[in-house]
Design an enzyme around this catalytic site. Structure first.
Site, PDB file in Angstrom:
ATOM      1  N   SER A  40       1.996  -4.901  69.636  1.00  0.00           N
ATOM      2  CA  SER A  40       0.892  -4.126  70.178  1.00  0.00           C
ATOM      3  C   SER A  40       1.487  -3.039  71.066  1.00  0.00           C
ATOM      4  CB  SER A  40      -0.074  -5.037  70.949  1.00  0.00           C
ATOM      5  OG  SER A  40      -1.176  -4.300  71.418  1.00  0.00           O
ATOM      6  N   TYR A  54      -4.834   5.259  68.391  1.00  0.00           N
ATOM      7  CA  TYR A  54      -3.715   4.401  68.793  1.00  0.00           C
ATOM      8  C   TYR A  54      -4.203   3.268  69.696  1.00  0.00           C
ATOM      9  CZ  TYR A  54       0.860   2.997  70.538  1.00  0.00           C
ATOM     10  OH  TYR A  54       1.987   2.279  70.873  1.00  0.00           O
ATOM     11  N   LYS A  58      -4.125  -0.770  68.845  1.00  0.00           N
ATOM     12  CA  LYS A  58      -3.395  -1.743  69.658  1.00  0.00           C
ATOM     13  C   LYS A  58      -4.323  -2.806  70.241  1.00  0.00           C
ATOM     14  CE  LYS A  58       0.450  -0.014  68.553  1.00  0.00           C
ATOM     15  NZ  LYS A  58       1.342  -0.792  67.687  1.00  0.00           N
ATOM     16  N   THR A  89      13.661   5.978  73.593  1.00  0.00           N
ATOM     17  CA  THR A  89      13.976   6.326  72.208  1.00  0.00           C
ATOM     18  C   THR A  89      14.154   7.842  72.116  1.00  0.00           C
ATOM     19  OG1 THR A  89      11.648   6.664  71.643  1.00  0.00           O
ATOM     20  CG2 THR A  89      12.546   4.427  71.325  1.00  0.00           C
TER      21      THR A  89
END
Length: 151
Positions: A40, A54, A58, A89
């Site tokens: 999630s 989004y 989730k 990231t």
């Protein structure tokens, strides 16, 4: 609120993928314990504006996780989720750079530890949920967010 188009596909795709994993696990032989781990997000607990698809996806993953655990616990299937916070990231770094935000200055706003998570830290939570060390854990969503959802 947009409920059609790309956003709708994003929500549908994420929730369908989790549901397909649940159906697969329920049809698997019972030779070994089965543990399903859904991913999630902190957005499943703490919604963010302008991101309806989004956030809905989730939230849906968390709901699906709990229902699947209720339905399949009797079969020895454990179903849990992990809700990561901000992960360091290239995509995050690029987004921050494009917005002119210094990552080191911004990280404390998303983490009580003052830094972004490393991908391996999310993986370690998943490995724990997959292991026998968590054999009595089901229907749970673990926040791996350095306390972000507790602010």
């Amino acid at each position: 609120m947009r409920t059609t188009g790309t956003g709708s596909c994003q929500w549908t795709s994420r929730v369908r993928h989790c549901a397909a994993n649940t159906r697969f696990a329920n049809s698997s032989p019972r030779a070994a314990a089965v543990s399903i781990i859904n991913i999630s997000s902190v957005s499943g607990f703490r919604p963010q504006p302008h991101n309806v698809a989004y956030v809905a996806a989730k939230h849906g993953v968390i709901g699906l996780t709990k229902v699947a655990a209720l339905e399949h616990g009797k079969d020895g299937i454990r179903v849990n989720a992990v809700a990561p916070g901000a992960i360091d990231t290239p995509m995050l770094q690029s987004a921050l750079h494009d917005a002119g935000i210094n990552p080191e200055e911004f990280a404390p706003a998303l983490s009580l530890l003052g830094r972004f998570a490393a991908g391996r830290e999310i993986a370690q939570a998943c490995l724990w949920l997959a292991s026998d060390l968590s054999s009595y854990v089901t229907a749970t969503c673990i926040d791996v967010d350095a306390g972000y959802t507790n602010r």
